[in-house]
Write a protein that holds these residues in place. Structure first.
Motif, PDB file in Angstrom:
ATOM      1  N   LYS A  47       0.873  -1.194   0.011  1.00  0.00           N
ATOM      2  CA  LYS A  47       0.067   0.221   0.012  1.00  0.00           C
ATOM      3  C   LYS A  47       0.856   1.073   0.060  1.00  0.00           C
ATOM      4  O   LYS A  47       1.847   1.363   0.663  1.00  0.00           O
ATOM      5  N   CYS A  48       0.555   2.360  -0.655  1.00  0.00           N
ATOM      6  CA  CYS A  48       1.329   3.405  -0.957  1.00  0.00           C
ATOM      7  C   CYS A  48       1.038   4.488   0.017  1.00  0.00           C
ATOM      8  O   CYS A  48      -0.103   4.528   0.649  1.00  0.00           O
ATOM      9  N   ASN A  49       2.077   5.060   0.639  1.00  0.00           N
ATOM     10  CA  ASN A  49       1.953   5.871   1.730  1.00  0.00           C
ATOM     11  C   ASN A  49       1.968   7.349   1.058  1.00  0.00           C
ATOM     12  O   ASN A  49       2.860   7.864   0.584  1.00  0.00           O
ATOM     13  N   CYS A  55       0.972   8.240  -5.507  1.00  0.00           N
ATOM     14  CA  CYS A  55       0.340   6.865  -5.214  1.00  0.00           C
ATOM     15  C   CYS A  55      -0.744   6.546  -6.371  1.00  0.00           C
ATOM     16  O   CYS A  55      -1.198   5.431  -6.367  1.00  0.00           O
ATOM     17  N   SER A  56      -0.592   7.437  -7.344  1.00  0.00           N
ATOM     18  CA  SER A  56      -1.793   6.946  -8.482  1.00  0.00           C
ATOM     19  C   SER A  56      -1.144   5.853  -9.371  1.00  0.00           C
ATOM     20  O   SER A  56      -1.922   4.984  -9.806  1.00  0.00           O
ATOM     21  N   GLY A  57       0.231   5.678  -9.712  1.00  0.00           N
ATOM     22  CA  GLY A  57       0.633   4.972 -10.390  1.00  0.00           C
ATOM     23  C   GLY A  57       0.521   4.953 -11.786  1.00  0.00           C
ATOM     24  O   GLY A  57       0.830   4.138 -12.529  1.00  0.00           O
TER      25      GLY A  57
END
Length: 279
Positions: free
Chosen positions: A166-168, A212-214
């Motif tokens: 999970k991205c912070n 965090c969108s990637g």
């Protein structure tokens, strides 16, 4: 009346005496032990005078690898000089001087450029630097390059980036802010067209992917190969020409020998036919 000792008691007493003798002899320090202890004590005393360094050598190497492969070729193309105030400048790398004193002699042989000692693997040479040449680190002016790994995607370069974690958002925002600060300090937009182009390139290459969108991937601008030097090209062309001339001469020489052999055979057959007379 004299008391007689049984045989098992004698054996036990002998065994206990022998054990005590061995323990005393092993616990007695030798001259070599004293020398090693003195050396270790002296080195620790000298090392204690140096400030303690908290900087990962491995991550610093990963950061420099990213800079060298994904940034410097574009900087060299623009003929731009990175300012000393930029944290990506080579002089700001705490381990840069030690890395430049690594000599790779063979696949399994590394040499220390300071004392010429040799090692089988690079990791042992790194430990040697930490133990014996710790005093050569410029801790007063140099900075830890590993501190900017968050902005340079060192984990991706090291192949250690987690794929399903999970991205912070807070950490991503901090890294992006640091990345934009690097772009401003290393490539100020008021320093001319080259700096302006490199500033924009740095944002696209490193900073855009720090979300965090990637949607954006690190190193989206790719890796630019360094141009080969003119001397290397000239030497390569001359080598190819010499090889071509050599094999051409070899082919002609062998063809001449083969043709000459065939001529000799034909002449010998003709002469032998003339010598024979019909009966």
């Amino acid at each position: 009346m004299k008391k007689k000792w049984s045989k098992p008691k004698w054996v036990s007493l002998l065994f206990i005496s022998l054990s005590l003798y061995l323990q005393l002899s092993q616990s007695r320090p030798t001259d070599q032990d004293n020398e090693e202890f003195a050396t270790s004590r002296t080195f620790r005393g000298e090392a204690s005078d140096m400030p303690e360094v908290h900087c990962s050598r491995e991550r610093s190497k990963a950061a420099w690898k990213v800079i060298e492969e994904y940034l410097m070729p574009y900087v060299e193309k623009e003929r731009y000089q990175i300012p000393r105030s930029c944290r990506l400048h080579p002089d700001n790398d705490l381990y840069r001087d030690q890395e430049q004193h690594k000599v790779r002699i063979d696949v399994y042989e590394w040499q220390c450029g300071y004392c010429k000692k040799r090692f089988y693997e690079e990791k042992f040479l790194d430990k040697h630097f930490d133990n014996r040449h710790h005093n050569l680190l410029n801790v007063s002016h140099s900075r830890c390059l590993a501190d900017v790994c968050g902005a340079l995607h060192c984990d991706v370069a090291m192949g250690a980036a987690p794929h399903k974690t999970k991205c912070n958002p807070a950490a991503a925002a901090r890294n992006k802010h640091m990345c934009e600060g690097l772009a401003d300090s290393c490539f100020p937009i008021n320093q001319g067209p080259s700096a302006n182009r490199l500033h924009e390139f740095f944002l696209r290459q490193f900073c855009d992917a720090l979300t965090c969108s990637g949607r954006r991937k690190p190193f989206s601008q790719g890796r630019r190969k360094k141009r080969m030097s003119i001397s290397y090209i000239v030497i390569s062309v001359l080598t190819l020409m010499l090889l071509l001339l050599y094999y051409t001469y070899l082919y002609i020489y062998r063809s001449g020998i083969k043709r000459g052999t065939q001529e000799l055979k034909r002449v010998s057959l003709t002469q032998s036919g003339r010598k024979k007379k019909p009966s």
